[in-house]
Design an enzyme around this catalytic site. Sequence first.
Site, PDB file in Angstrom:
ATOM      1  CB  THR A 128      69.745 -72.136  43.208  1.00 23.33           C
ATOM      2  OG1 THR A 128      69.395 -73.451  43.475  1.00 23.33           O
ATOM      3  CG2 THR A 128      71.207 -71.985  43.149  1.00 23.33           C
ATOM      4  CB  CYS A 272      70.451 -77.175  38.690  1.00 20.63           C
ATOM      5  SG  CYS A 272      68.855 -77.175  39.177  1.00 20.63           S
TER       6      CYS A 272
END
Length: 477
Positions: A128, A272
């Site tokens: 990411t 995350c």
Amino acid sequence: MVKICGIGAGYVGGPTMAVIALKCPEIEVTVVDISHSRIAAWNSDHLPIYEPGLEQVVQQCRNKNLFFSTDVEKHVAEADIIFVSVNTPTKSRGLGAGKAADLTYWEGAARVIAEMSKSNKIVIEKSTVPVRTAEAIERILTHNSNGVSFQILSNPEFLSEGTAIEDLLNPDRVLIGGRQTPEGLLAIQTVKDIYAHWLPEDRIITTNLWSAELAKLADNAFLAQRISSINAMSALCEATGAEVSEVSHALSKNSKLGPRFLNASVGFGGSCFQKDILNLVYISESNGLTEVANYWKQVIQMNDYQKDRFVKRVISSMFNTVSGKKIAILGFAFKKDTSDTRKTPSIDVCKGLMGDDAYLTIYDPRVSEDQIRRDLSLNSTVEWDHPIHLQPTISPSTMKQVRIVKDAYEATKDAHGICILTEWDEFKSLDYQRIFDNMQKPAFVFDGRNILNVGRLREIGFIVYSIGKPLDPWLRP
Ligand SMILES: NC(=O)c1ccc[n+]([C@@H]2O[C@H](COP(=O)([O-])OP(=O)(O)OC[C@H]3O[C@@H](n4cnc5c(N)ncnc54)[C@H](O)[C@@H]3O)[C@@H](O)[C@H]2O)c1
Ligand SMILES: O=c1ccn([C@@H]2O[C@H](COP(=O)(O)OP(=O)(O)O[C@H]3O[C@H](CO)[C@@H](O)[C@H](O)[C@H]3O)[C@@H](O)[C@H]2O)c(=O)[nH]1
């Protein structure tokens, strides 16, 4: 034979590459990492991460068309397609510290690719990353390209830990973003063909590069926002006598909202959500969008409030002090079915209780003693997401207030209170009468995951707090 190299053998790189190897027997997949201990574990009977079903997938392909190696340079040089799944932690120092993504590891990987490549390659962002990272990567790769051509794609990963294999075998969708040039579209098609081995075409979405990068950050922000929203309601429920599970149930039946991510909890954790929202906040601020940044910041502030509220509830319920009291902590992982403790709310709750001089006895079915001690001793809020071998080692003599035990009965023996911090199934079926009999009285249960039967526990004699449920008479102001 097409060769894939996966850089980064972590929670994403290991399982994703293993599933590609399983579904594409004609492709040779090699996963490389700078951590020798991680690669050794992938090549052993004790895989470095716990995921249901992962062992079976690895056993089927390992040393056939799936390999794990520390020879990053060799396998990068030989690959046609490179998936990069390295850490992208929050920056701890310098410009953007505490918010921006630290792309040190990504840049390191890109430099090796640039240096070692003698043939054209597709380079895929699986990590990411901030929106427009591909542009920076392109610059690094093309600067010293020696005539080699690179196509950069964004193929963000949406798996959840604990269900990684299931999510990879049967995802809602796969997203592939690339340059909208003939070469870019060809690269997108090549990667689409890999996923088409096991997924119908309509589940593979293709976009431009920036949409794919941003969609990943947006996805996590929306999910976390839902949890913060229901957690905000949980505080209001406790104040008003409403019950948060009933509120969630009512919302879940609204087809416009849907049923998932409506469980109130002690707070969201995992590697995350917080990191990616901070990243979004930083990008918004960098683009002068202060209101947008503040909007998303609030999701994290609500999460911090929820963890803090839980700690204060425990302390205030137990006569305003837990000093010298024994508190059993059941669950340390950030959710069930994983051994991952990154950003687990258990760290904040344990530290909060230790700050009031509690004695903690911690039990988690999957997390090692070493990991728990390491997590509780790290001072920095950002050190946790760097490669394992770069993290500081800790001395086991620290933290005399903490004992880590092998089962829930041992953890709760002689305890004054119990905190349920992970929703492991085994905690639902414990013999709570036996536990009550062996505890100090009054005996408290603080259920941070709403998994226990409050009525039954009260019948036994416990004083019970459960997130967002009407307060026990003992706990009412
Ligand atoms: N964990 C998840 O559930 C999840 C899901 C979707 C996306 N992501 C994203 O995927 C990325 C990886 O996450 P993770 O949880 O797998 O991290 P991780 O820490 O488990 O794994 C990353 C691995 O990359 C290795 N590495 C770092 N730099 C390297 C280099 N230059 N060359 C070779 N190896 C290198 C590290 O040693 C480490 O083993 C992050 O960007 C994360 O945000 C994670
Ligand atoms: O209703 C809910 C759902 C989750 N959680 C908590 O939220 C955290 C994250 O849970 P989950 O999203 O299931 O796990 P992750 O593995 O962190 O997966 C998220 O983060 C990944 C990494 O980017 C994404 O790929 C996934 O789509 C996204 O769900 C955990 O602490 C959960 O306990 C709640 O408190 N209430």
